[in-house]
Each structure stands twice: as structure tokens, then as C-alpha cells.
Design a protein around this motif. Structure first.
Motif, PDB file in Angstrom:
ATOM      1  N   SER A 124       0.832  -1.206   0.000  1.00  0.00           N
ATOM      2  CA  SER A 124       0.000   0.000   0.000  1.00  0.00           C
ATOM      3  C   SER A 124       0.867   1.257   0.000  1.00  0.00           C
ATOM      4  CB  SER A 124      -0.930  -0.005   1.211  1.00  0.00           C
ATOM      5  OG  SER A 124      -0.170  -0.029   2.415  1.00  0.00           O
ATOM      6  N   GLU A 125       0.263   2.374  -0.413  1.00  0.00           N
ATOM      7  CA  GLU A 125       1.000   3.630  -0.525  1.00  0.00           C
ATOM      8  C   GLU A 125       1.516   4.120   0.824  1.00  0.00           C
ATOM      9  OE1 GLU A 125      -0.499   6.761  -3.037  1.00  0.00           O
ATOM     10  OE2 GLU A 125      -1.881   5.373  -4.013  1.00  0.00           O
ATOM     11  N   ASP A 126       0.760   3.875   1.893  1.00  0.00           N
ATOM     12  CA  ASP A 126       1.210   4.352   3.204  1.00  0.00           C
ATOM     13  C   ASP A 126       2.419   3.577   3.724  1.00  0.00           C
ATOM     14  OD1 ASP A 126      -0.369   2.062   3.481  1.00  0.00           O
ATOM     15  OD2 ASP A 126      -0.886   2.569   5.558  1.00  0.00           O
ATOM     16  N   ARG A 127       2.761   2.476   3.065  1.00  0.00           N
ATOM     17  CA  ARG A 127       3.954   1.701   3.423  1.00  0.00           C
ATOM     18  C   ARG A 127       5.045   1.839   2.368  1.00  0.00           C
ATOM     19  NH1 ARG A 127       2.549  -2.013   7.527  1.00  0.00           N
ATOM     20  NH2 ARG A 127       1.052  -0.886   8.828  1.00  0.00           N
ATOM     21  N   GLU A 139       8.324  -1.286   4.156  1.00  0.00           N
ATOM     22  CA  GLU A 139       8.927  -0.187   3.410  1.00  0.00           C
ATOM     23  C   GLU A 139      10.249  -0.612   2.780  1.00  0.00           C
ATOM     24  OE1 GLU A 139       9.217   3.049   6.120  1.00  0.00           O
ATOM     25  OE2 GLU A 139       7.034   3.292   6.328  1.00  0.00           O
TER      26      GLU A 139
END
Length: 365
Positions: A53-56, A103
Motif C-alpha cells: 500500500s502507498e502508506d507503506r 517499506e
């Protein structure tokens, strides 16, 4: 998933295709592995983050991942390490998992092997404030290097036992790991865990049924699309060879029997592509059973289709089709490994038979 049909040549896939063409010689010199600089470039292109996901730090897109895997398959890039990263990223969605590790995966900086419950019978029993692991992990999916191992294991030997997720360091497994080369040049690992004591902090999640199924589904999806790409490449090189190889004064591609064979190869490749599309369309299905059945069906169909295509490709090439001088042999070997990774066709048809029996039994009740 319609994007896979209507926009097969989007900017990401086109860029990946051009890059791999430019690095074809370097890739050919490293069968079974991805050269370190190529790995870094693929990570910079965002390929490693397509399941995150983008938040990771990623850009989650199953459709782009499928297109990328097909492109890697066509260009003879062995993506075992990438698939391990995809599965690891899905497992690390479990509550309490390390966000920083995700990340690192998105940036291609983590070398993680994955042991799914499909390829192991490992159990974890509480002992002295930690856990004792017993059993054998028959195949740890990984790239060339391993720093950590994400392992799915059962709490008991019961088939329906709850599953837990552990993150083990390579130091934890010293003397217990047997590494070997598979026929495609990639690395295989067998881990014997009888009596291994690990501290409680190695446990990431105590119950990961959903994440385990999701990781397996994404791994199977990647394998299916890689196989479609490899089969397409086999078909291309075989038809090109049939147009240039001459026998009895004419190109062998003019022989009707070989034309029929190549048409059958095309049909099997397109059937495999349709199966992969149907499976990819189910990847976001919240019904775990429906998703698992769709992926098992695709793996079975693609396994059968790839066997036909790879065997006919070697047959049409003749003796040269068994040499290392042409791509046919490398594609043949890779497709054989794909067939056995995360369950063979026989394994998945047996799974589907059980599910069919359960469905009919419940309807009779």
C-alpha cells in the motif's frame, strides 16, 4: 483486471520491456538470479512495491504486477526473489507486523525468504517463554540472498489448526538449512526445524489465517502470469525457428503437421492467459474460499498448458531444443520449476476435488 486486456502496453510495462531488452545479455549471464544492479533498477521503477500500500511506501496494483510478471517471464528473468517479496508484503499486513520491513521490501532493500504452510508441516509449541519449532520446510521461496525468513506455521498438527507467523533471522537457522540449485539455476532451500527453540519476540502475529491465504493467492497469481509470459516467448521463438529451419528444401513451418502443432500451442497459451485473467479478477475477493478456488484452478490449467507448450517447443526444435545455446531450454526448465512451486497441478486438482466434495456434501444436507 480488464486493464490487462485493454491496456497491455501501458507506460510501466513498456518501460519495463525496453529496460529488460537493453539488459538481455547481463540477464542471460545470470541464469536463475537477477543481477544486483538490475534488481536495484527494478526496485527504482517501483516493481517491488506493486503489492504494498502507498502508506507503506508502495503502489499497490495487482493489474500492473500481473503485466510485470508476464514481461519478466517473456524476458527470461527469474523472479523468485520478487515473488518472495510479494508474498512477504502480504503476510506483513498482519496486525502488529513491522511497517519498516514493508517499506524496505517496497524499495528492494530486504532479502526475505518465505515459507508458506503449503510447502511445510512446521508446528510451534509453547516452551520456556518462547516456542519450539518442529517439522520440515520443504521449499523456502527466496532470491539469491536470505537475511530473514518469514515462516507460517501451525500451532498443532491438526489440519485446521490456527496459523501463526514468525520472522526468523538467518542466524537462527544455522546448521538447519540445506541450499541447492534447482534446474533453472535458482536457489532452493530445505529447512529442518526439529526442536528449534525461538524466543517469543520472533512471533509477528498469533493468528494469520486471512493473511496466509492472501499471500498464497498473490504468489500463485505471480507464478501464473510469469508462466503465461514464458509460454508466449516459447511460441514466438518456435514459430520463428519453423520459418527458418529448412528440410527437404522447404521451411519446416510449411509442413501441415507442424502447423497444427503450433496452432495447438497458441490455443493452450491463450487458454492459460484466460485462466490467469480469471484468477487475477478474484484477487481482491473477500470470499477466501472463492479466491483460493480460482487461483488453484488457474495454477492447474496453466500447469497443464505449459507442459504441452514446452514439450512441443522442444519437439519442433529437435536436438538443438535440448541445448543451452538457445532460449528454449531455459524457458523449459523455468516452466518446470514454476509447475512445482506453491503446489503442482496434481496438488491443486486434489485441492479442487476436496472443495467440490465439500460443496456437494453440504448441498445434500
Amino acid at each position: 483486471m480488464q486493464q490487462l486486456q485493454s491496456e497491455p502496453n501501458d507506460q510501466f510495462t513498456d518501460g519495463l520491456h525496453r529496460y529488460l531488452e537493453s539488459r538481455a545479455q547481463d540477464i542471460a549471464r545470470s541464469p536463475g538470479t537477477i543481477p544486483a544492479d538490475v534488481w536495484r533498477d527494478l526496485a527504482a521503477m517501483g516493481l517491488m512495491g506493486l503489492s504494498i500500500s502507498e502508506d507503506r511506501g508502495g503502489f499497490e496494483s495487482a493489474s500492473h504486477l500481473c503485466s510485470a510478471m508476464e514481461t519478466l517471464g517473456r524476458h527470461l528473468v527469474n523472479p523468485s526473489g520478487i515473488i518472495a517479496g510479494v508474498m512477504a508484503s502480504r503476510l506483513l499486513r498482519a496486525p502488529g507486523a513491522d511497517a519498516q520491513l514493508q517499506e524496505r521490501l517496497a524499495h528492494g532493500d530486504a532479502d526475505i525468504a518465505v515459507v508458506s504452510d503449503w510447502s511445510s508441516d512446521v508446528t510451534a509449541s509453547p516452551s520456556n517463554g518462547g516456542f519450539v519449532l518442529n517439522g520440515i520446510a520443504r521449499h523456502a521461496l527466496s532470491g539469491e540472498r536470505i537475511d530473514h525468513v518469514l515462516m507460517v506455521c501451525a500451532k498443532t498438527a491438526h489440519p485446521f489448526s490456527p496459523k501463526m507467523l514468525l520472522l526468523l533471522r538467518s542466524d537462527d537457522l544455522q546448521g538447519r538449512t540445506e541450499s541447492f540449485r534447482l534446474i533453472d539455476g535458482s536457489t532452493g532451500s530445505l529447512i529442518r526445524l526439529d526442536g528449534l527453540q525461538v524466543p517469543a519476540e520472533r512471533v509477528i502475529a498469533d493468528d494469520i489465517g486471512d493473511e496466509s491465504d492472501d499471500a498464497l493467492a498473490w504468489g500463485l497469481m505471480c507464478l501464473c502470469w510469469e508462466a503465461v509470459g514464458a509460454m508466449s516467448r516459447l511460441l514466438d521463438v518456435t514459430t520463428a525457428y519453423a520459418k527458418t529451419r529448412r528440410q527437404f528444401g522447404v521451411a519446416i513451418g510449411s509442413f501441415q503437421a507442424l502447423q497444427h502443432t503450433m496452432v495447438d500451442m497458441l490455443l493452450r497459451t491463450e487458454v492459460a492467459r484466460d485462466a490467469a485473467l480469471l484468477a487475477a479478477a478474484q484477487i481482491g475477493n473477500e470470499d477466501r474460499n472463492a479466491k483460493r478456488v480460482a487461483l488453484a484452478s488457474a495454477k492447474f490449467q496453466i500447469g497443464r498448458s505449459s507442459q504441452f507448450v514446452r514439450e512441443r517447443a522442444v519437439q519442433i526444435h529437435g536436438a538443438v531444443g535440448m541445448s543451452d545455446e538457445i532460449d528454449v531450454t531455459r524457458l523449459f526448465r523455468r516452466l518446470m520449476v514454476v509447475e512445482q512451486t506453491l503446489g503442482s497441478s496434481d496438488d491443486h486438482i486434489a485441492f479442487l476435488a476436496v472443495k467440490s466434495f465439500e460443496r456437494h456434501s453440504s448441498s445434500d444436507d
